[in-house]
Design an enzyme around this catalytic site. Structure first.
Site, mmCIF file in Angstrom:
data_model
loop_
_atom_site.group_PDB
_atom_site.id
_atom_site.type_symbol
_atom_site.label_atom_id
_atom_site.label_comp_id
_atom_site.label_asym_id
_atom_site.label_seq_id
_atom_site.Cartn_x
_atom_site.Cartn_y
_atom_site.Cartn_z
ATOM 1 N N ASP A 194 -34.245 41.548 -22.767
ATOM 2 C CA ASP A 194 -35.662 41.411 -22.392
ATOM 3 C C ASP A 194 -36.415 40.834 -23.579
ATOM 4 O OD1 ASP A 194 -38.214 41.801 -21.019
ATOM 5 O OD2 ASP A 194 -37.091 43.163 -19.735
ATOM 6 N N HIS A 267 -38.693 36.900 -19.188
ATOM 7 C CA HIS A 267 -38.287 38.019 -20.052
ATOM 8 C C HIS A 267 -37.205 37.559 -21.033
ATOM 9 C CE1 HIS A 267 -40.782 41.095 -18.290
ATOM 10 N NE2 HIS A 267 -40.419 40.741 -17.077
ATOM 11 N N GLU A 330 -41.022 38.162 -12.835
ATOM 12 C CA GLU A 330 -42.135 37.974 -13.775
ATOM 13 C C GLU A 330 -41.910 36.799 -14.738
ATOM 14 O OE1 GLU A 330 -43.923 42.418 -14.109
ATOM 15 O OE2 GLU A 330 -42.160 42.061 -15.339
HETATM 16 C C1 ACM Z 1 -39.743 44.787 -12.852
HETATM 17 O O1 ACM Z 1 -40.166 45.958 -12.868
HETATM 18 N N1 ACM Z 1 -40.357 43.842 -13.547
HETATM 19 C C2 ACM Z 1 -38.579 44.408 -12.083
#
Ligand code: ACM
Length: 762
Positions: A194, A267, A330
Site C-alpha cells: 500500500d 495505493h 481508490e
Molecule cells: C478499501 O477499503 N479501500 C477496499
C-alpha cells in the site's frame, strides 16, 4: 411431600454422589454453531488409556489433533487401531460436502467422520471446543454424548489483515491464522502492499526492501484532526520470502489458503517512491506518512507492466493460492488525465476514458495471471469501465458491486464496510481506543446476511462467501488488532459458516461468554462488550433496556447518579416524559459487570410528532427510522452507524414533520455528521419551510459551513414578530446531498454520504 421423605431423598442423593461422583459436563458452546447439534444422555471420558485411531486419509488433521492433545495432556498419543476408548477418525464417502463432518460421541468412543481432510479438521476444531479449556490440569476430560452433523454455508470464509499501515511479526500472523482455523475460516487475505509500505520481499527489485518498506514518519492522532501532526520516527519492515513460505505452510496445515494482495494501479505510492519511473510524473515522492488516497498511481507504461509481471512472478512462486488479489480500489485518475503515456494508451487501444484505462490495466494483469493458471480478485472498483472476464469481485462499497457482479455472472466475496470493516468502533463507550470512525457492533456483524435480496436464487450462487477486514491505520500493535478483531471475527465466522435458520444472537452471546475462557487461554486481547446495555425507545415512548447474556440484572438511575447494586432494578420500560439522564449497568451477585450505560433524553416539541422522509435511508444505516430523528435522543458524536444516525448515499432528501397541534417554535437545531475521511459530508445548504396555523408558509435558506467540525450543530432561530405568537403546524426541510466528492479527498469521484440525526424543536 413430607419432611421425612425430603430427608430420605437428600440422603439418597448424598449416597449416590458419594459412590458415583457427578461428572461436570460443559454445555456445548461451539462457534461457529454447527448446523445440527444434539446432546444425548451420557458422556465420553478421555483418560490415560484413550487412543487416537486414524485411517490414513486424514494425516494433516490427525497430526493437528495429535499435536494438540500431546501438548495439552503432556503425554504421547500413540496411534492404535481400536474403536474402544478411542477418538476415531473415519473416512465416510457419504458425506458429500467437502468441508462437512459428523461427530458422534458415546460412552464408548468419539467417532469423527468426513470425506476430506478439511472436513475432519473442522470436526477436530469442534471437538476441541467440546473440551474444557483447562485440560492440562485434568486427569480425565469429559465430553458430552453428542451428535453433530455439520457443513459450511459458504465456501469462502475469510479474514483480511492490512500489514502496510502497521506491520506485525510472523508469530502474530500465525496466531491470527490459528484463531481463524479455530473458527473454521479458510482464506487469509494478506494485504501486503500500500502507499504506506511495501511488505513482501521481491528479490528482483531490492529498492522495494530498501525504500518502499519504510516511511520516515507517521501521522499521529486521527486523520480528521487538523492540522496533521507526525511522530518523526522511521517505521517499516517487510516479510522475507522465507517468512512468507513459513506463514503459507502454517496456514496450509490448518486448511487456510493465503491470498496475497498486491495493489494496483492505486495505493502504489510506496513502490513509486522506490522506483519513480513507475509513476506518471517521475517526481521523487516519499512513502506515504499519513492515511488516505493518493494521486501517485502506477502509470500504464510498458515499464510498469513489466515491473508488475516480474513482481507477480515471484508472488506466484511463493503463493499456491488460486486467487491473487490485485486491489483495484481508490485509484484517482488525476495524473492519468494529464499524462502523455496514459493518454497514448487510451488512444492506441480505443478506450473511452481513464475508467476504461483502469479496466484495460486490470484486464491486462488478469490475462497475465490467467496465463499462469491463476485467477484475480479485485475490489469492486474493477467493475468500473468494464469487468475483467474471469475476475472475482470483493464488494466493499456496500452491496451494489456484488449485485452487479453476480448478475453479470461473476463470483463475489462480500466485505461491505457496513458489516465487515472491523476497523470501525464496536462500542458507543467513549473510552474505546481511537478508530477510523463508524460503528459496527458485534450484533450488526452477526446479523449480516451476505446474500443481497436483489439476487435471484441462481444469481445468489455467485456469492462465494464473506470476509472481515482489518485495516490497521489506527492499530499500531498486535494487541490492538486483537481488540478490534475479537469477538467480531467470531460473529463473522458464524455468518460464514452457519445457515441463517440456525443463527440466534442471544444464543451466540451466551456461547461467546463461555468462549471468553478459550480466548483467555489463547492470550487474545478481545474486546468484551457483552455486559453493555442496549437501549431502544419503543412506540409507547418508553425506553427498553436489555443485555444479552443470561442470569444478569440491570439496575438504573434517572437523576444522573451512578447506578449501584441497590439502584432500581429494571423490570419494565422506563417512561420518557421529561428531560432525563438515564444511567444503567449490568450486575451479577451485586457486582457490576461492564461499563455504565448513559443516555440523555431531550423532551423537545418534536417528540411524538409525525415524521416522514421522501427517501429510504441506506439499508446499512437505518438508525431508528424516520421517527428516530425526533425521538429525543442524539446520535453519538463519534459513531455515525449507531441507532440514531440515518445515512443516505448521494441522495437529496426531504423531511416533513407534522405536529399533533400547532405549536410555537423558537429554535430548530439540526445535526449532521461530517467526516470527509469516511466520505460523509454535511450539506452545503438547507431549505426550510414552516407552515403556519392559517396555512401561510415561512421559507428560509440556511447556508452551512462545515468548518472542519465532525459534528455540525446548526442552531436556527426563528424570527418572532413583536406582539405576535405564531403557531406552526408543519415543518419541511429540503436537504440536498453534498454532491460528488472533489479531487484530492478520500473517495474522490464517489457520491458523498449525508448523515442526519436529531431535529430538536424548542
Ligand atoms: C478499501 O477499503 N479501500 C477496499
Amino acid at each position: 411431600m413430607s419432611a421425612r421423605f425430603l430427608i430420605l431423598c437428600s440422603l439418597i442423593l448424598t449416597l449416590f454422589s458419594c459412590t458415583k461422583p457427578q461428572v461436570e459436563l460443559l454445555s456445548p458452546s461451539i462457534i461457529p454453531a454447527p448446523q445440527l447439534l444434539q446432546v444425548n444422555p451420557g458422556h465420553f471420558t478421555i483418560n490415560e488409556e484413550t487412543t487416537l485411531s486414524n485411517n490414513d486419509d486424514f494425516t494433516a488433521c490427525y497430526n493437528f489433533l495429535n499435536n494438540f492433545l500431546e501438548h495439552a495432556t503432556d503425554r504421547d498419543w500413540d496411534i492404535k487401531y481400536s474403536d474402544n476408548n478411542a477418538i476415531v477418525l473415519e473416512y465416510d464417502s457419504s458425506i458429500t460436502s467437502k468441508e462437512g463432518y459428523r461427530i458422534v460421541s458415546t460412552d464408548r468412543n468419539i467417532t469423527i467422520k468426513a470425506s476430506t481432510d478439511a472436513g475432519a479438521f473442522y470436526a477436530v476444531q469442534s471437538l476441541i471446543q467440546l473440551m474444557p479449556v483447562d485440560i492440562a490440569d485434568r486427569t480425565e476430560i469429559h465430553i458430552p454424548a453428542i451428535t453433530i452433523k455439520d457443513e459450511p454455508r459458504f465456501k469462502y470464509r475469510g479474514m483480511h489483515l492490512d500489514v502496510s499501515r502497521h506491520m506485525f511479526d510472523v508469530e502474530f500472523i500465525k496466531k491470527y491464522i490459528d484463531a481463524m482455523a479455530m473458527l473454521k475460516m479458510n482464506n487469509f487475505h494478506w494485504h501486503l502492499t500500500d502507499d504506506q509500505g511495501w511488505r513482501i520481499e521481491i528479490k528482483k527489485y531490492p529498492k522495494l526492501q530498501e525504500v518502499a518498506a519504510y516511511r520516515d514518519s507517521t501521522l499521529v492522532g486521527h486523520y480528521n484532526d487538523t492540522p496533521h501532526q507526525y511522530d518523526g520516527k522511521k517505521y517499516g519492515g517487510y516479510y522475507t520470502q522465507e517468512e512468507v513460505r513459513e506463514v503459507i505452510a502454517f496456514a496450509k496445515a490448518r486448511h487456510i489458503n493465503v491470498i496475497p494482495e498486491i495493489e494496483m494501479p492505486g495505493h502504489a505510492q510506496a513502490a513509486i517512491a522506490a522506483y519513480p519511473e513507475l509513476g506518471c510524473t517521475s517526481d521523487n515522492i516519499q512513502v506515504a506518512m499519513k492515511w488516505g488516497v493518493f494521486e501517485d498511481i502506477y502509470c500504464p507504461s510498458e515499464e510498469t507492466f513489466t515491473f508488475l509481471e516480474n513482481v507477480l512472478d515471484e508472488v506466484i512462486e511463493l503463493f499456491p493460492s488460486k486467487y491473487i488479489h490485485i486491489g483495484g480500489d481508490e485509484a484517482p485518475k488525476t495524473q492519468w488525465k494529464t499524462s502523455d503515456i496514459a493518454q497514448r494508451v487510451i488512444k492506441e487501444n480505443g478506450l473511452k476514458d481513464e475508467f476504461e484505462l483502469q479496466s484495460y490495466f486490470i484486464q491486462r494483469m488478469e490475462k497475465y495471471l490467467n496465463s499462469k493458471g491463476r485467477q484475480i480478485i479485485g475490489w469492486d472498483e474493477i467493475l468500473e469501465g468494464g469487468l475483467a472476464p474471469n475476475a472475482t469481485v470483493m464488494s466493499w462499497r456496500g452491496t451494489k458491486g456484488a449485485i452487479d457482479a453476480a448478475k453479470a455472472g461473476h463470483d463475489v466475496i462480500m466485505t461491505p464496510t457496513s458489516h465487515a470493516y472491523f476497523d470501525y468502533y464496536q462500542s458507543e463507550n467513549e473510552n474505546e481506543p481511537l478508530a477510523i470512525g463508524g460503528f459496527l457492533p458485534l450484533e450488526k456483524v452477526y446479523h449480516f446476511n451476505p446474500i443481497p435480496e436483489e439476487l435471484t436464487e441462481k444469481e445468489a450462487k455467485f456469492i462465494l462467501g464473506v470476509q472481515g477486514n482489518i485495516w490497521t491505520e489506527y492499530m499500531t500493535t498486535s494487541d490492538q488488532v486483537e481488540y478490534m478483531a475479537f469477538p467480531r471475527m467470531l460473529a463473522m465466522s458464524e455468518v460464514a459458516w452457519t445457515r441463517e435458520e440456525n443463527k440466534n444472537y442471544t444464543g451466540f452471546s451466551n456461547r461467546l461468554e463461555a468462549f471468553h475462557q478459550r480466548l483467555d487461554v489463547m492470550d487474545i486481547n478481545y474486546a468484551n462488550h457483552l455486559y453493555e446495555i442496549e437501549g431502544v425507545l419503543n412506540e409507547n415512548q418508553a425506553y427498553e433496556l436489555s443485555t444479552k447474556t443470561i442470569g444478569k440484572e440491570i439496575r438504573f438511575t434517572t437523576n444522573g447518579t451512578e447506578p449501584t447494586a441497590t439502584s432500581t432494578l429494571y423490570e419494565s420500560p422506563i417512561p420518557f416524559t421529561a428531560d432525563m439522564t438515564l444511567k444503567a449497568a449490568v450486575f451479577k451477585d451485586n457486582e457490576q459487570l461492564g461499563s455504565v450505560f448513559i443516555q440523555e433524553f431531550i423532551f423537545h416539541k418534536g417528540v411524538g410528532a409525525t415524521i416522514s422522509i421522501n427517501k429510504e435511508s441506506h439499508k446499512s444505516y437505518p438508525g431508528s427510522g424516520a421517527a428516530g430523528l425526533i425521538n429525543g435522543i442524539k446520535g453519538s458524536d463519534s459513531r455515525y452507524g449507531d441507532r440514531e444516525w440515518l445515512g443516505f448515499w448521494g441522495e437529496d432528501i426531504e423531511i416533513e414533520i407534522t405536529f399533533k397541534e400547532p405549536i410555537e417554535i423558537e429554535t430548530i437545531d439540526l445535526r449532521f455528521y461530517n467526516a470527509p475521511g469516511q466520505w460523509i459530508y454535511s450539506p452545503k445548504q438547507i431549505e426550510l419551510f414552516l407552515t403556519l396555523e392559517l396555512d401561510d408558509t415561512v421559507y428560509d435558506i440556511i447556508d452551512v459551513d462545515s468548518n472542519n467540525q465532525s459534528i455540525l450543530n446548526i442552531n436556527y432561530e426563528l424570527y418572532k414578530p413583536k406582539s405576535l405568537t405564531p403557531k406552526y403546524k408543519n415543518l419541511k426541510l429540503r436537504i440536498p446531498n453534498y454532491g460528488i466528492i472533489p479531487d484530492g479527498n478520500q473517495g474522490a469521484g464517489n457520491k458523498a454520504w449525508t448523515f442526519i440525526d436529531e431535529i430538536i424543536i424548542k
